[in-house]
Structures are given as C-alpha cells and as structure tokens.
Design an enzyme around this catalytic site. Structure first.
Site: not given
Ligand code: UT7
Length: 326
Positions: A113, A253, A283
């Site tokens: 990520c 994020h 996500n």
C-alpha cells in the site's frame, strides 16, 4: 531550485460496483459492521479480461492528458503494484507499450500500500539528480482476484482501481518538498499472500487447500498501522518545518477511517482537511493515494500552491509520506 512538480493526475475505476449489501448476500457480514469498523460502503471490481495493466493504462492516459504531455516526452515509467499481470514481464512494460511511451524505461515496484509514495520518492530523486526529466508514476491494483471470498475479515476491505501522476522537473518553489520511506520486515506475516510465489509454489496437488488469498491479522496490523502512519505524517512536518495549520489537505492511504483519524489527530489536523474516498472505493492498496489525489483535484479540493500531505502504510510493513506544494 529544481523541484519535481506533479503536473497531471488521472484515475480509473472499473465499472462494476459491489456494495456492502451485495456482500451481505454472499458472506456472513453486515453493512453496519463494515461501515462502523472501516468507513467503507462499496468497492469497484474488475470485469473479465481486466488486469492491472488495463487499469493502469487508462489512469496513465488520463494523467498525460491533464498534464498536456505527449507519450514520447516521458523518460521513465514506474508502476507500483502488488497484483501485476504476470511475474514477468512487468506491468510497467505492458503499459509502456500500449501508451506509446517510446522513449521510456519501465519498471514495477512493490511496496504494497505504500508503493505509490515509494514511487514518488524514486521519481523525485531521479529528477533532482538530473537523470530524468518527465516521469509517469502509476499505481494499479486488482486485489479482488487475490482475495479469498470465503474470508469475511479480508474480503470486505479491498477494491480494484488505478491512479497516476505525471512528474516533471521545473525550477521554482512548487513541487515535492519532502519524502520519507521506511520498512520493517519483522512482522511480514501479519499481512501477506502465502502461496503462489517461490516460497510456497502452487502445484496440482496443493492448489485446493493452500492459502492463495490475502491473510491478515487485523488487530495486530491496526496497532502497528497507527504507529507507522503517525510517524509518517510527523516526519513530513519535521522534514519541511511546516506546521499542521499550514497544510491545506491531507490525502492519506485509505485503509480504515479510524486509522486516518488517529494520524490526523496526532498532528492536530481538523477532519475537514482530510480527503476521504474510502466509502466509495475501499482499500485499493498502492492505487489508493493517486485515485484520491485525482478525485480531490477534480472536485476542486486541491488548488495551485496548496500544501498537500500524503501518507501511506501497508504490508511489509512499509510506511511512507511526502509533502507537496501543488
Ligand atoms: O492497507 C493496509 C491494510 N489493512 C489494514 O490497515 C487493516 C487494519 N485493521 C483494521 O482495519 C481492523 O482490524 C479491521 C477493520 C480489519 C477489523 O476491525 P476490528 O475492530 O479490529 O475487528 P476484529 O478483527 O477485532 O474482529 C471483531 C469481530 C470478530 O468477532 P468476535 O471474535 O469478536 O466474535 C470477527 O470475527 O468482528 C468479526 N468480523 C466480522 N463481522 C462481520 C470480522 N470481519 C467481519 C465482517 N463482518 N466482515
């Protein structure tokens, strides 16, 4: 001073949308649980024949269009992904060809990520060292194909998508002011995909009973994410000498609204300065920040000269941040 300016952004989300209510029909979960624990309402998922490079191609093309940069002007393409089309060649090479980046070198990177912010740091270093002038950073993920859809603890969290930025070296005060990246492989197994690599090779014998999807220890990851994310945002302030009140927008994020809130609180940033799209896209790993950046810009939330804070954390563990004068 030579700075790396973000001169174009773009994103692409596949058309198919899966809401929390759709998931209620296929697993033991509820819309209420997902929204309360994470902030997610829905996610986009790929259709047949869509791989990471197909999504990345569309995001990259949109970023070039908004930048007004021709494909042959691009010197280098970095594609951040943990879900590439193939082990080899890189998805970056596939995109390089399809986008007509005839002069560009191309490489994939995987920092999960944090991959986009890692890519931004590399691009910034290349530009300021005079190695390259115009760099396309794409992040593209097809996480829906690396999930075990029988596991409610992970299946509800992730989505597919791609985001991209064009970065160019220009003299002036605008551009990337600081970058920070860190890693700690000690707790690698609290978020990982056990099988399908060279550690646990898939064979006809083990294919049905081997973990091929994302495995996560959510509680442990949550604790570590709060620490790492907090450090990432603080580093950006320390490196630039900026104060929280100087920041116009924080584009984090998008993993969990509670983790984002705690990072914002740690530096005293009010919630109206935090950009959230997690409710709409879930996500999307490396793609999450560039998708959010492009949406924020198109919604008028980012304007010329704004101070923009980016921060990420993810599997590895990895964490990273950047401060940008837009
Ligand atoms: O990009 C980085 C990747 N990921 C992250 O950053 C995730 C970090 N972790 C988190 O965001 C949170 O840990 C989660 C959102 C994943 C989970 O929230 P939590 O408050 O830590 O829940 P939990 O794992 O402690 O589970 C609480 C309960 C459990 O039931 P029991 O044992 O209390 O009876 C789970 O079995 O919730 C249950 N549960 C679910 N219930 C309904 C787990 N997943 C679900 C689900 N629907 N989808």
């Amino acid at each position: 001073m030579l700075r790396s300016r973000i001169i174009g952004t773009g994103h692409y989300l596949p058309e198919k949308v899966l809401t929390n209510f759709d998931l209620e029909k296929i697993m033991d979960t509820t819309d209420e649980w997902i929204r309360q624990r994470t902030g997610i309402n829905q996610r986009h998922v790929v259709g047949p024949d869509q791989a990471a490079s197909d999504l990345g191609l569309k995001a990259g093309r949109r970023a070039l269009e908004t930048a007004g940069v021709a494909p042959e002007e691009v010197d280098y393409l970095i594609c951040a992904t943990l879900t590439p089309d193939y082990f080899m060649p890189s998805s970056a090479c596939l995109i390089q060809h399809k986008l007509g980046l005839t002069r560009a070198a191309a490489v994939d990177i995987n920092a999960a990520c944090s991959g986009f912010v890692y890519g931004l740091q590399m691009a910034d270093a290349f530009i300021r060292a005079g190695v390259h002038k115009t760099i396309l950073v794409i992040a593209s993920e097809v996480l829906s194909l690396r999930l075990d859809w029988t596991k409610r603890d992970t299946a509800v969290l992730f989505g597919d998508g791609s985001g991209a930025v064009v970065i160019r070296g220009e003299e002036g005060e605008q551009g990337i002011l600081s970058t920070f990246a860190a890693a700690d492989g000690h707790a690698y197994d609290i978020l990982h995909i056990p099988a399908g690599g060279t550690r646990l090779v898939l064979t006809p014998e083990n294919i049905t009973d081997t973990e091929r999807g994302i495995i996560m220890n959510g509680r442990e990851l949550y604790k570590r994410a709060v620490m790492a994310f907090g450090e990432a945002v603080e580093k950006a302030l320390q490196q630039t000498g900026c104060k929280a009140e100087d920041i116009d927008i924080f584009v984090p994020h998008q993993a969990n609204e509670r983790i984002i809130d705690s990072a914002a609180k740690r530096i005293g940033l009010p919630s109206e300065k935090v950009y959230l799209n997690l409710d709409r896209v879930a996500n999307t790993s490396a793609a999450s920040i560039p998708i959010a950046l492009d949406q924020a810009r198109r919604e008028g939330r980012i304007e010329e000269n704004d101070l923009v804070l980016l921060a990420a954390f993810g599997a590895g563990l990895t964490w990273a941040s950047a401060m940008v004068r837009w």
